[in-house]
Design a protein around this motif. Structure first.
Motif, PDB file in Angstrom:
ATOM      1  N   ILE A  82      14.797  88.939  40.392  1.00 20.26           N
ATOM      2  CA  ILE A  82      15.259  87.767  40.989  1.00 20.26           C
ATOM      3  C   ILE A  82      14.475  87.418  42.238  1.00 20.26           C
ATOM      4  N   VAL A  83      13.882  86.069  42.148  1.00 24.40           N
ATOM      5  CA  VAL A  83      12.752  85.817  43.102  1.00 24.40           C
ATOM      6  C   VAL A  83      13.602  84.549  43.744  1.00 24.40           C
ATOM      7  N   ARG A  84      13.447  84.587  45.223  1.00 21.10           N
ATOM      8  CA  ARG A  84      13.995  83.641  45.895  1.00 21.10           C
ATOM      9  C   ARG A  84      12.601  82.932  46.567  1.00 21.10           C
ATOM     10  N   GLY A  85      12.823  81.458  46.279  1.00 19.02           N
ATOM     11  CA  GLY A  85      11.566  80.673  46.815  1.00 19.02           C
ATOM     12  C   GLY A  85      12.297  79.440  47.230  1.00 19.02           C
ATOM     13  N   THR A  86      10.990  78.400  47.195  1.00 16.36           N
ATOM     14  CA  THR A  86      11.023  77.138  47.384  1.00 16.36           C
ATOM     15  C   THR A  86      10.244  76.327  46.505  1.00 16.36           C
ATOM     16  N   VAL A  87      11.075  75.199  45.878  1.00 19.70           N
ATOM     17  CA  VAL A  87      10.458  74.412  45.093  1.00 19.70           C
ATOM     18  C   VAL A  87       9.342  73.473  45.511  1.00 19.70           C
ATOM     19  N   ASP A  88       8.263  73.536  44.812  1.00 20.38           N
ATOM     20  CA  ASP A  88       7.019  72.791  45.127  1.00 20.38           C
ATOM     21  C   ASP A  88       6.178  72.429  44.039  1.00 20.38           C
ATOM     22  N   ALA A  89       5.675  71.375  44.272  1.00 21.16           N
ATOM     23  CA  ALA A  89       4.702  70.723  43.036  1.00 21.16           C
ATOM     24  C   ALA A  89       3.522  71.649  42.879  1.00 21.16           C
ATOM     25  N   SER A 151      25.167  58.948  27.527  1.00 23.03           N
ATOM     26  CA  SER A 151      23.669  58.860  27.384  1.00 23.03           C
ATOM     27  C   SER A 151      22.720  59.627  28.451  1.00 23.03           C
ATOM     28  N   THR A 152      22.162  60.780  28.048  1.00 21.84           N
ATOM     29  CA  THR A 152      21.753  61.391  29.126  1.00 21.84           C
ATOM     30  C   THR A 152      20.022  61.569  28.987  1.00 21.84           C
ATOM     31  N   SER A 153      19.086  61.439  29.567  1.00 22.33           N
ATOM     32  CA  SER A 153      17.748  61.581  29.714  1.00 22.33           C
ATOM     33  C   SER A 153      17.280  62.631  30.663  1.00 22.33           C
ATOM     34  N   LEU A 154      16.528  63.489  30.258  1.00 23.35           N
ATOM     35  CA  LEU A 154      16.099  64.739  31.206  1.00 23.35           C
ATOM     36  C   LEU A 154      14.620  64.817  31.182  1.00 23.35           C
ATOM     37  N   ARG A 155      13.914  64.936  32.264  1.00 22.21           N
ATOM     38  CA  ARG A 155      12.493  64.848  32.340  1.00 22.21           C
ATOM     39  C   ARG A 155      12.169  65.912  33.348  1.00 22.21           C
ATOM     40  N   LYS A 156      11.117  66.613  32.948  1.00 19.13           N
ATOM     41  CA  LYS A 156      10.646  67.920  33.773  1.00 19.13           C
ATOM     42  C   LYS A 156       9.148  67.816  33.681  1.00 19.13           C
ATOM     43  N   VAL A 157       8.566  68.334  34.786  1.00 21.59           N
ATOM     44  CA  VAL A 157       7.457  68.848  35.091  1.00 21.59           C
ATOM     45  C   VAL A 157       7.192  69.775  35.656  1.00 21.59           C
ATOM     46  N   PRO A 158       6.039  70.855  35.526  1.00 24.37           N
ATOM     47  CA  PRO A 158       5.838  72.139  35.706  1.00 24.37           C
ATOM     48  C   PRO A 158       5.750  71.989  37.160  1.00 24.37           C
ATOM     49  N   PHE A 159       6.331  73.128  37.800  1.00 18.37           N
ATOM     50  CA  PHE A 159       6.382  73.335  39.369  1.00 18.37           C
ATOM     51  C   PHE A 159       6.211  74.969  39.692  1.00 18.37           C
ATOM     52  N   VAL A 160       6.151  75.112  40.808  1.00 12.42           N
ATOM     53  CA  VAL A 160       5.939  76.483  41.166  1.00 12.42           C
ATOM     54  C   VAL A 160       7.086  76.972  42.244  1.00 12.42           C
ATOM     55  N   LEU A 161       7.294  78.201  42.568  1.00 14.99           N
ATOM     56  CA  LEU A 161       8.163  78.480  43.693  1.00 14.99           C
ATOM     57  C   LEU A 161       7.319  79.439  44.698  1.00 14.99           C
ATOM     58  N   ILE A 162       7.300  78.667  46.029  1.00 17.72           N
ATOM     59  CA  ILE A 162       6.366  79.485  47.092  1.00 17.72           C
ATOM     60  C   ILE A 162       7.711  80.170  47.869  1.00 17.72           C
ATOM     61  N   ASP A 163       7.117  80.969  49.038  1.00 15.56           N
ATOM     62  CA  ASP A 163       7.659  81.602  49.904  1.00 15.56           C
ATOM     63  C   ASP A 163       8.562  80.778  50.649  1.00 15.56           C
ATOM     64  N   VAL A 164       9.657  81.119  50.986  1.00 14.99           N
ATOM     65  CA  VAL A 164      10.902  80.305  51.984  1.00 14.99           C
ATOM     66  C   VAL A 164      10.384  80.286  53.504  1.00 14.99           C
ATOM     67  N   GLY A 165      10.124  79.061  53.759  1.00 14.47           N
ATOM     68  CA  GLY A 165       9.753  78.920  55.166  1.00 14.47           C
ATOM     69  C   GLY A 165       8.327  79.108  55.385  1.00 14.47           C
ATOM     70  N   ARG A 166       7.346  79.270  54.736  1.00 15.37           N
ATOM     71  CA  ARG A 166       6.105  79.542  54.906  1.00 15.37           C
ATOM     72  C   ARG A 166       4.950  78.622  54.629  1.00 15.37           C
TER      73      ARG A 166
END
Length: 385
Positions: A82-89, A151-166
């Motif tokens: 279980i990894v706690r992180g922040t969403v980033d590009a 009708s639903t359309s879903l788009r995704k792009v690759p992303f990473v998780l970084i440390d919270v507050g860093r």
């Protein structure tokens, strides 16, 4: 059609009607089986999440380089963590200067940026049933599942998780969304209901209960940049880069819940599924047992009634030559008016029925004499000397 065939048809119809309890019991048993099955799956997921370590992104690499491959939650695909992180590009860690926001989805309505964008359009229909509303109910049962209301359309792009507050992005974990069917913690950024202009014949549609669209609901949800989330899944090193992907055995992947909240949620679901399975299983056994006993009693009653009918038929055939013929009116059976009076009812003593009709009266639930309406216990055949 003979009397035996009529009795057989009656028995079959009664058995068909009595099977409703057995069918209902089997349905309840199936629901109980599904509940117990979901309980085992939920309990296994609870055990895995309870043993899974909850760490930050910076501590993830040291955990994955451990040589203890026999640790709980370890498999060929990685270790459950279980990894706690922040969403980033991806551009935040790869340092791309060719574009200001490469690999980021932008909402065309609000301009918010995220890595997952879901757009939903829902068509809202009128709820008034008109003067002939029952026709719309029948039509809804037959066609509601065929008509596409959303009708639903879903788009995704690759992303990473970084440390919270860093601010430093030297440590990160790549999130792999391939093959994931888990719900996502999306944020609603746009919600608007637009009315639809009604055609000229809308009045006739409403009069006869025909559904027609009255509005179009537009919604946009995103997984925004900078959102703090927990990622639960299989984590491993791919070419020296930490990567986490979803695990089909777990009900969570990306979630706002912490580890303790997940454990509490799964514990409640496991208890609910366990007791619902026990209660529904007990109910199904009782319902099926009651249906079996009821059908067995009906079969015995039918068998006794069939034996009485056979005895009656035998007696009627034996006495047909003597009883049917030139019988005075004063000696005719008061029920069939065809055969001679042969049976005396007890205790009233009235001699008013033939042997066959007397047996028919006795087979009733509350047999009564057709003359004095007194309850009878038995009948005795009278023989002429």
């Amino acid at each position: 059609m003979s009397s035996q065939e009529q009795a057989l048809i009656s028995l079959l119809s009664q058995l068909a009607l009595s099977f409703d309890g057995a069918v209902f019991g089997l349905g309840v048993a199936y629901v109980a089986f599904r509940s117990i099955r979901k309980f085992t799956v939920t309990s296994a997921a609870l055990q895995k999440i309870s043993h899974a370590p909850s760490i930050s992104v910076s501590d993830l690499r040291s955990l994955l380089t451990e040589t203890d491959s026999d640790a709980d939650g370890y498999s060929d695909d990685g270790k459950i963590v279980i990894v706690r992180g922040t969403v980033d590009a991806n551009s935040a860690v790869y340092g791309s200067w060719t574009n200001l926001w490469p690999g980021v989805l932008v909402s065309r309505e609000s301009g918010d940026k995220g890595v997952v964008l879901q757009r939903t359009q829902t068509c809202i229909y009128n709820e008034w049933k008109g003067l002939f509303g029952w026709t719309s109910d029948v039509r809804a049962i037959l066609t509601r599942s065929w008509r596409q209301q959303e009708s639903t359309s879903l788009r995704k792009v690759p992303f990473v998780l970084i440390d919270v507050g860093r601010q430093s992005n030297t440590e990160y974990v790549v999130v792999s969304m391939d093959g994931s069917t888990h719900p996502l913690p999306l944020t609603t950024i746009y919600h608007k209901l637009e009315p639809i202009n009604s055609p000229p014949y809308t009045f006739l549609q409403a009069l006869f209960g025909h559904e027609y669209p009255i509005g179009l609901l537009d919604e946009e949800k995103i997984l925004p940049l900078g959102k703090d989330i927990n990622a639960v899944g299989l984590c491993s090193l791919r070419n020296g880069i930490a990567e986490i992907k979803s695990c089909n055995d777990l009900p969570y992947f990306l979630s706002d819940l912490s580890k303790d909240q997940m454990i509490v949620d799964l514990s409640f679901k496991a208890k609910l599924l366990f007791w619902s399975g026990i209660v529904l299983g007990t109910m199904s056994v009782g319902i099926i047992g009651y249906a079996i006993v009821r059908n067995w009693n009906k079969w015995k009653q039918w068998k006794q009634h069939r034996e009485i009918q056979q005895q009656r038929q035998t007696i009627i055939e034996a006495d047909s030559d003597d009883d049917v013929g030139d019988v005075p009116d004063g000696q005719l059976c008061v029920i069939c008016l065809m055969r001679r009076r042969r049976s005396v009812f007890i205790p009233c003593g009235h001699l008013v029925c033939c042997q066959g009709c007397a047996m028919s009266v006795e087979s009733e639930v509350a047999p009564k004499c057709p003359v004095c309406r007194q309850e009878i216990r038995d009948s005795v055949r009278i023989f002429e000397s």
